[in-house]
Design a protein around this motif. Structure first.
Motif, PDB file in Angstrom:
ATOM      1  N   UNK A  94     -99.132 -99.830 -45.552  1.00 24.46           N
ATOM      2  CA  UNK A  94     -98.967 -98.489 -44.658  1.00 24.46           C
ATOM      3  C   UNK A  94     -98.289 -97.500 -45.676  1.00 24.46           C
ATOM      4  N   UNK A  95     -97.484 -98.031 -46.838  1.00 25.51           N
ATOM      5  CA  UNK A  95     -97.166 -96.943 -47.810  1.00 25.51           C
ATOM      6  C   UNK A  95     -97.612 -97.061 -49.192  1.00 25.51           C
ATOM      7  N   UNK A  96     -98.234 -98.185 -49.377  1.00 24.76           N
ATOM      8  CA  UNK A  96     -98.651 -98.508 -50.646  1.00 24.76           C
ATOM      9  C   UNK A  96     -99.363 -97.371 -51.670  1.00 24.76           C
ATOM     10  N   UNK A  97     -98.913 -97.147 -52.525  1.00 25.37           N
ATOM     11  CA  UNK A  97     -99.602 -95.850 -53.107  1.00 25.37           C
ATOM     12  C   UNK A  97    -101.002 -95.755 -53.484  1.00 25.37           C
ATOM     13  N   UNK A 123     -90.855-111.442 -42.805  1.00 30.06           N
ATOM     14  CA  UNK A 123     -89.805-111.537 -44.094  1.00 30.06           C
ATOM     15  C   UNK A 123     -90.015-110.443 -44.599  1.00 30.06           C
ATOM     16  N   UNK A 124     -89.330-109.563 -45.285  1.00 35.45           N
ATOM     17  CA  UNK A 124     -89.476-108.596 -46.288  1.00 35.45           C
ATOM     18  C   UNK A 124     -88.804-108.950 -47.595  1.00 35.45           C
ATOM     19  N   UNK A 125     -89.205-108.441 -48.612  1.00 39.94           N
ATOM     20  CA  UNK A 125     -88.390-108.728 -50.024  1.00 39.94           C
ATOM     21  C   UNK A 125     -87.261-107.650 -50.267  1.00 39.94           C
ATOM     22  N   UNK A 126     -87.270-106.371 -49.425  1.00 43.37           N
ATOM     23  CA  UNK A 126     -86.252-105.536 -49.523  1.00 43.37           C
ATOM     24  C   UNK A 126     -86.135-104.863 -48.296  1.00 43.37           C
ATOM     25  N   UNK A 127     -84.938-104.154 -47.940  1.00 36.66           N
ATOM     26  CA  UNK A 127     -84.691-103.311 -46.802  1.00 36.66           C
ATOM     27  C   UNK A 127     -85.787-102.071 -46.830  1.00 36.66           C
ATOM     28  N   UNK A 128     -85.760-101.692 -48.154  1.00 34.61           N
ATOM     29  CA  UNK A 128     -86.875-100.588 -48.225  1.00 34.61           C
ATOM     30  C   UNK A 128     -88.225-100.843 -47.705  1.00 34.61           C
ATOM     31  N   UNK A 129     -88.740-102.090 -48.089  1.00 35.80           N
ATOM     32  CA  UNK A 129     -89.926-102.530 -47.662  1.00 35.80           C
ATOM     33  C   UNK A 129     -90.148-102.752 -46.174  1.00 35.80           C
ATOM     34  N   UNK A 136     -93.314 -96.424 -40.406  1.00 28.21           N
ATOM     35  CA  UNK A 136     -94.486 -95.894 -40.489  1.00 28.21           C
ATOM     36  C   UNK A 136     -95.497 -96.265 -39.629  1.00 28.21           C
ATOM     37  N   UNK A 137     -95.303 -97.082 -38.777  1.00 28.05           N
ATOM     38  CA  UNK A 137     -96.248 -97.708 -37.797  1.00 28.05           C
ATOM     39  C   UNK A 137     -96.770 -96.550 -36.833  1.00 28.05           C
ATOM     40  N   UNK A 138     -95.877 -95.773 -36.300  1.00 23.77           N
ATOM     41  CA  UNK A 138     -96.146 -95.008 -35.428  1.00 23.77           C
ATOM     42  C   UNK A 138     -97.055 -93.720 -35.813  1.00 23.77           C
TER      43      UNK A 138
END
Length: 378
Positions: A94-97, A123-129, A136-138
């Motif tokens: 959703x946010x990958x450059x 599971x995500x590898x960081x809180x930012x991820x 960003x889903x909405x």
């Protein structure tokens, strides 16, 4: 109880993680596809695995990265849909450059959202991820012209958790400055190591003996102001400078000449040691600063690098504020100052945490993630 691990992109950090899990977690079965043609792996790997993963009554958990379209796989293989399904995000689509927003392929992000909906744990590898994906889903779903689904973030969020990528820190004591090694050892010992697994296998007493041996076998290069180690008759100054990882066993092979006077050799050694000590301070200021762009920051800092990162993305989550910059001008100014005084960097002791990213610290959480109570329908 058995864990089925499926990795559609078996390379880089994806490979590193599943290899570690298979090695450290009992009863793991791993199925993979090579790490190439990423877009095709995201599109078609579910069908491939549905045909190539054998049916088994022993599976209880399914662990996969978000490259796999989990929705398609569980639809094609209802037996796998019954398992506890754990989806791990190394990144999110959703946010990958991308170079231009119009170039973002809607299908990849959409597949990840669907995979989250059918997963039991995300599971995500960081809180930012995690937050960048969920928030960003909405906006992402508004790209659908009409009849848009609703409340997807609120449905997915309760399933989500952060579990940092685990690192098995290597033994770097052979080439790390003593003051930094001692500092890192104190950090790890203070944070605790749940199974007492040594993060730095070379004992410090042995390290001290190695350092002493290295100094005894060193020769002073007066032109450069460096104490160069000569590991054999063919070693040149350039070899020594370009190979900081000179093996300890090679260093110990150096012996005084048979024709030399033992007393003279001892005097030379003392002179060499004394000159090295005298020049060490000057050396720190004269040697140029090496600036690297590491692919893995968590490992670079452990090896003694000073992190200088943007105050953006995941970096504020990992590094203290003093290691972050906000503008290119700030980056330039700090690099300029460090180049003028490289000794500041060499003497600096990292003030952040590293133990929390180690496999020793995260092992228990991953083991809990990959265990489940038997269900009636299994």
């Amino acid at each position: 109880m058995s864990t089925l691990i499926i990795e559609a992109f078996y390379g880089g950090s994806h490979k590193q993680l599943v290899d570690l899990l298979q090695e450290e977690i009992q009863d793991c079965v791993l199925y993979t596809l090579p790490a190439k043609k990423w877009h095709w792996r995201a599109r078609t790997s579910a069908l491939y695995f549905s045909q190539n993963v054998p049916v088994s009554d022993n599976y209880r958990i399914l662990f996969a990265s978000s490259v796999l379209n989990l929705t398609e796989l569980t639809a094609l293989r209802p037996d796998l849909g019954k398992l506890k399904k754990v989806l791990y995000f190394h990144e999110n689509q959703l946010v990958y450059p991308v170079q231009k927003y119009q170039e973002r392929d809607f299908q990849y992000g959409y597949n990840q959202i669907l995979s989250c909906l059918v997963a039991d744990v995300v599971v995500f590898n960081s809180a930012f991820n995690m937050e960048s994906f969920l928030t960003s889903i909405g906006k992402f779903m508004k790209l659908i012209p009409d009849h848009r689904p609703k409340n997807l973030e609120s449905i997915i969020r309760p399933k989500c958790q952060v579990l940092y990528f685990p690192i098995r820190f290597p033994d770097v004591s052979r080439f790390m400055p003593e003051h930094k090694m001692t500092h890192f050892k104190k950090i790890f010992d203070h944070k605790g190591n749940e199974d007492d697994t040594p993060l730095m296998p070379l004992p410090f007493q042995q390290k001290n003996r190695v350092t002493e041996s290295l100094m005894k076998n060193s020769h002073l290069n007066l032109e450069s102001g460096l104490c160069e180690v000569q590991s054999g008759p063919h070693t040149t100054q350039q070899d020594s400078l370009s190979n900081p990882l000179t093996k300890v066993e090679d260093l110990n092979k150096t012996h005084p000449s048979k024709n030399s006077n033992p007393g003279q050799e001892e005097d030379k050694q003392h002179m060499s040691l004394n000159l090295c000590n005298i020049l060490s301070v000057t050396n720190e200021q004269q040697r140029p600063l090496h600036i690297v762009w590491p692919h893995r920051w968590l490992e670079a800092v452990y090896c003694g690098c000073y992190p200088l990162c943007p105050k953006d993305l995941v970096y504020p989550e990992i590094f203290p504020a003093e290691y972050l910059y906000s503008t290119p001008e700030q980056l330039f100014k700090r690099l300029q100052n460090f180049c003028k005084r490289p000794d500041i960097i060499r003497k600096h002791l990292y003030k952040g945490e590293m133990a929390r990213f180690s496999w020793a610290a995260l092992r228990g959480k991953f083991r809990s993630l990959l265990t489940t109570e038997p269900r009636e329908d299994l």
